[in-house]
Design a protein around this motif. Sequence first.
Motif, PDB file in Angstrom:
ATOM      1  N   THR A  11     116.083 113.291  17.883  1.00 20.05           N
ATOM      2  CA  THR A  11     115.271 114.224  18.647  1.00 20.05           C
ATOM      3  C   THR A  11     114.815 113.528  19.914  1.00 20.05           C
ATOM      4  N   THR A  12     114.723 114.297  20.985  1.00 15.82           N
ATOM      5  CA  THR A  12     114.306 113.763  22.275  1.00 15.82           C
ATOM      6  C   THR A  12     113.100 114.564  22.758  1.00 15.82           C
ATOM      7  N   LEU A  13     112.060 113.855  23.174  1.00 20.44           N
ATOM      8  CA  LEU A  13     110.854 114.491  23.693  1.00 20.44           C
ATOM      9  C   LEU A  13     110.629 114.047  25.128  1.00 20.44           C
ATOM     10  N   LYS A  14     110.209 114.967  25.968  1.00 18.61           N
ATOM     11  CA  LYS A  14     109.848 114.633  27.340  1.00 18.61           C
ATOM     12  C   LYS A  14     108.371 114.272  27.345  1.00 18.61           C
ATOM     13  N   GLN A  61     124.087 114.859  28.553  1.00 16.46           N
ATOM     14  CA  GLN A  61     125.268 114.079  28.180  1.00 16.46           C
ATOM     15  C   GLN A  61     124.967 113.182  26.976  1.00 16.46           C
ATOM     16  N   LEU A  62     123.778 112.580  26.953  1.00 16.17           N
ATOM     17  CA  LEU A  62     123.367 111.745  25.826  1.00 16.17           C
ATOM     18  C   LEU A  62     123.296 112.571  24.547  1.00 16.17           C
ATOM     19  N   SER A  63     122.742 113.757  24.638  1.00 15.43           N
ATOM     20  CA  SER A  63     122.641 114.625  23.469  1.00 15.43           C
ATOM     21  C   SER A  63     124.027 115.011  22.947  1.00 15.43           C
ATOM     22  N   THR A  78     115.364 108.948  32.769  1.00 13.35           N
ATOM     23  CA  THR A  78     116.695 109.400  33.165  1.00 13.35           C
ATOM     24  C   THR A  78     116.601 110.806  33.734  1.00 13.35           C
ATOM     25  N   SER A  79     117.681 111.274  34.308  1.00 10.59           N
ATOM     26  CA  SER A  79     117.719 112.620  34.859  1.00 10.59           C
ATOM     27  C   SER A  79     118.143 113.616  33.774  1.00 10.59           C
ATOM     28  N   PRO A  80     117.803 114.878  33.930  1.00 12.57           N
ATOM     29  CA  PRO A  80     118.167 115.880  32.923  1.00 12.57           C
ATOM     30  C   PRO A  80     119.672 116.001  32.650  1.00 12.57           C
ATOM     31  N   PRO A  81     120.569 115.899  33.656  1.00 13.09           N
ATOM     32  CA  PRO A  81     122.000 115.961  33.320  1.00 13.09           C
ATOM     33  C   PRO A  81     122.451 114.807  32.418  1.00 13.09           C
TER      34      PRO A  81
END
Length: 142
Positions: free
Chosen positions: A93-96, A78-80, A71-74
């Motif tokens: 937690t989300t990791l790239k 929004q998900l966060s 997905t894109s950073p924006p």
Amino acid sequence: MPLYELLCVSAITPSTAPFRELVRSTTRLVVDHGGAVRAMRYWGRRQLPQRTRRHQQWHYEGDYFLMHFDTSPPVLSQLSSRLRADPRVVKWTTLKLGEKLEEITPPGTSAGYTDAQGMAMYGETRPTPPANTVMGGGKTVE
């Protein structure tokens, strides 16, 4: 689009409907904004490492799930925001994982640039050991 990994812990409920709806809404947000969900794994109900207070309740265990998605950073922000406001979510937690295929998948795997026998494609060759060497830490035979 970058590849991300989301680990989410949901609050325990008597029925599975709220958990399924949380997973459905999370994946729907990513897909509706042009992203792709690559993998989804349910890790089951587990004890939390320590009790956690979230949305004015104490939680001792939760339903865990892991999701890999592009997905894109924006959309990620929004998900966060949605996960932060959702009363079903205890922790997340989300990791790239990376932006390019080379960063995500190491060479030599099925998504890399090697064939089924492990030989490099496109004219590259592996160095072969000398004929008088025994592989596996053995002695050299003269």
